[in-house]
Each structure stands twice: as structure tokens, then as C-alpha cells.
Design a protein around this motif. Structure first.
Motif, short mmCIF file in Angstrom:
data_model
loop_
_atom_site.label_atom_id
_atom_site.label_comp_id
_atom_site.label_asym_id
_atom_site.label_seq_id
_atom_site.Cartn_x
_atom_site.Cartn_y
_atom_site.Cartn_z
N LEU A 46 -19.10 -36.85 49.37
CA LEU A 46 -20.26 -37.28 50.15
C LEU A 46 -21.56 -36.96 49.42
N TRP A 47 -21.59 -35.82 48.76
CA TRP A 47 -22.75 -35.40 47.96
C TRP A 47 -23.00 -36.43 46.85
N ASP A 48 -21.93 -36.76 46.11
CA ASP A 48 -22.05 -37.74 45.02
C ASP A 48 -22.55 -39.09 45.53
N GLU A 49 -22.06 -39.51 46.69
CA GLU A 49 -22.49 -40.78 47.27
C GLU A 49 -23.97 -40.72 47.65
N ALA A 50 -24.41 -39.58 48.18
CA ALA A 50 -25.82 -39.42 48.55
C ALA A 50 -26.71 -39.48 47.31
N ILE A 51 -26.29 -38.81 46.24
CA ILE A 51 -27.06 -38.84 44.99
C ILE A 51 -27.08 -40.26 44.42
N ASP A 52 -25.97 -40.96 44.51
CA ASP A 52 -25.90 -42.33 44.02
C ASP A 52 -26.88 -43.22 44.79
N HIS A 53 -26.94 -43.03 46.09
CA HIS A 53 -27.89 -43.81 46.91
C HIS A 53 -29.33 -43.46 46.53
N ALA A 54 -29.61 -42.18 46.33
CA ALA A 54 -30.96 -41.76 45.92
C ALA A 54 -31.33 -42.39 44.58
N ALA A 55 -30.36 -42.46 43.67
CA ALA A 55 -30.61 -43.07 42.35
C ALA A 55 -30.92 -44.56 42.50
N ASP A 56 -30.21 -45.23 43.40
CA ASP A 56 -30.49 -46.65 43.65
C ASP A 56 -31.93 -46.83 44.16
N THR A 57 -32.34 -45.95 45.06
CA THR A 57 -33.69 -46.01 45.61
C THR A 57 -34.73 -45.82 44.52
N LEU A 58 -34.50 -44.83 43.64
CA LEU A 58 -35.42 -44.59 42.53
C LEU A 58 -35.48 -45.80 41.58
N GLU A 59 -34.33 -46.37 41.31
CA GLU A 59 -34.28 -47.54 40.43
C GLU A 59 -35.04 -48.72 41.05
N ASP A 60 -34.86 -48.91 42.35
CA ASP A 60 -35.60 -49.99 43.03
C ASP A 60 -37.10 -49.78 42.93
N GLU A 61 -37.54 -48.53 43.11
CA GLU A 61 -38.98 -48.23 43.02
C GLU A 61 -39.49 -48.43 41.60
N ALA A 62 -38.70 -48.04 40.61
CA ALA A 62 -39.10 -48.25 39.21
C ALA A 62 -39.25 -49.74 38.92
N LYS A 63 -38.32 -50.54 39.41
CA LYS A 63 -38.40 -52.00 39.21
C LYS A 63 -39.64 -52.56 39.90
N ARG A 64 -39.92 -52.10 41.11
CA ARG A 64 -41.09 -52.59 41.83
C ARG A 64 -42.36 -52.29 41.05
N ARG A 65 -42.48 -51.05 40.56
CA ARG A 65 -43.69 -50.67 39.82
C ARG A 65 -43.80 -51.42 38.49
N ALA A 66 -42.65 -51.67 37.85
CA ALA A 66 -42.67 -52.38 36.57
C ALA A 66 -42.99 -53.86 36.76
N PHE A 67 -42.41 -54.49 37.78
CA PHE A 67 -42.57 -55.94 37.96
C PHE A 67 -43.73 -56.34 38.87
N GLU A 68 -43.90 -55.61 39.98
CA GLU A 68 -44.94 -55.98 40.94
C GLU A 68 -46.23 -55.19 40.74
N GLY A 69 -46.12 -54.02 40.12
CA GLY A 69 -47.28 -53.19 39.88
C GLY A 69 -47.76 -52.48 41.14
#
Length: 140
Positions: A46-69
Motif C-alpha cells: 500500500l505504501w508503494d502504491e501511495a508513492i506511485d500515485h504521488a509520483a504520478d501527481t508530481l509528473e502531471d504538475e511538471a507537465k503542466r508547468r512545462a507545457f501550459e506554464g
């Protein structure tokens, strides 16, 4: 049996990716959560799944900042007079390196050990053949 702190811990871990903040939310020490992770396979999963979800969230935010600014205020004489949209080239580089490491890796990239060993063997054989030819010429 689920401990009373696990739900708060795992929820916060999923949202933040921070073990410290998640432990605080669960009112439990970091030592306790790491010990529980080590001794409880289902909790570790469950811990690993939570970290994986957090990583997805971070990646989404990085994409938003890179593409949408992001909008940043522009000041003139201490007053906001408008905004300017800023994009993150650095985040874009990291995203490219993550999705296509073979193309975007640094030029000083390392070789896999098996490939390096193969290259060393070829070079050793070449040197041995060269030495043998030189010895043969010296004898003749």
C-alpha cells in the motif's frame, strides 16, 4: 488488522509523497512506519502504491508547468501592472530524459556492464594478436 494511523498515513503519503508529513498526519513516528513497512508486506505494498500515485501527481504538475506554464506578476514601480506566462524548459528536459533516456541522456552516459566487458574482451584479444604478430616477426 489495520492500525488506526494507517489510513491517515497512507492518504497523506499519496497526496504529498512525504513520509514525514504522512507520519505526522497519522500521529505516529517515522521509526514506527518504517518498522511496520519492514514487517508487514501488505502495508509495504500500500505504501508503494501511495508513492506511485504521488509520483504520478508530481509528473502531471511538471507537465503542466512545462507545457501550459504559470502566470507570474509583472511589476512597475512597485505595482502589479500585468502578468506574463512562464514555461519551464528545465522540467521539459527532465520529462524528455525520463521518457526517452536513450535519446536525451547526457553525452557522458555509461555503458551497461555486459557491453563494457565485451568491449574489453575484444580489445584484449586484439592486443594479444598484435603481441603475437610482433613476437613472430622478431623471431623470423
Amino acid at each position: 488488522m489495520k492500525r488506526h494511523w494507517q489510513k491517515a498515513f497512507l492518504t497523506t503519503l499519496e497526496l504529498t509523497g512525504s513520509v514525514t508529513r504522512a507520519a505526522e498526519a497519522g500521529h505516529v513516528s517515522r521509526v514506527t512506519v518504517y518498522e511496520h513497512r519492514r514487517n508487514n508486506e501488505s502495508f509495504a505494498k500500500l505504501w508503494d502504491e501511495a508513492i506511485d500515485h504521488a509520483a504520478d501527481t508530481l509528473e502531471d504538475e511538471a507537465k503542466r508547468r512545462a507545457f501550459e506554464g504559470v502566470e507570474e506578476p509583472v511589476f512597475h514601480r512597485g505595482q502589479i501592472c500585468g502578468t506574463v506566462r512562464k514555461y519551464s524548459d528545465v522540467l521539459l528536459i527532465f520529462l524528455l530524459k525520463g521518457i526517452r533516456p536513450a535519446v536525451w541522456r547526457e553525452s557522458r552516459a555509461t555503458l551497461p556492464p555486459a557491453e563494457l566487458n565485451k568491449m574489453i574482451e575484444v580489445e584484449l584479444k586484439r592486443l594479444a594478436a598484435k603481441n603475437e604478430a610482433e613476437l613472430s616477426e622478431a623471431v623470423n
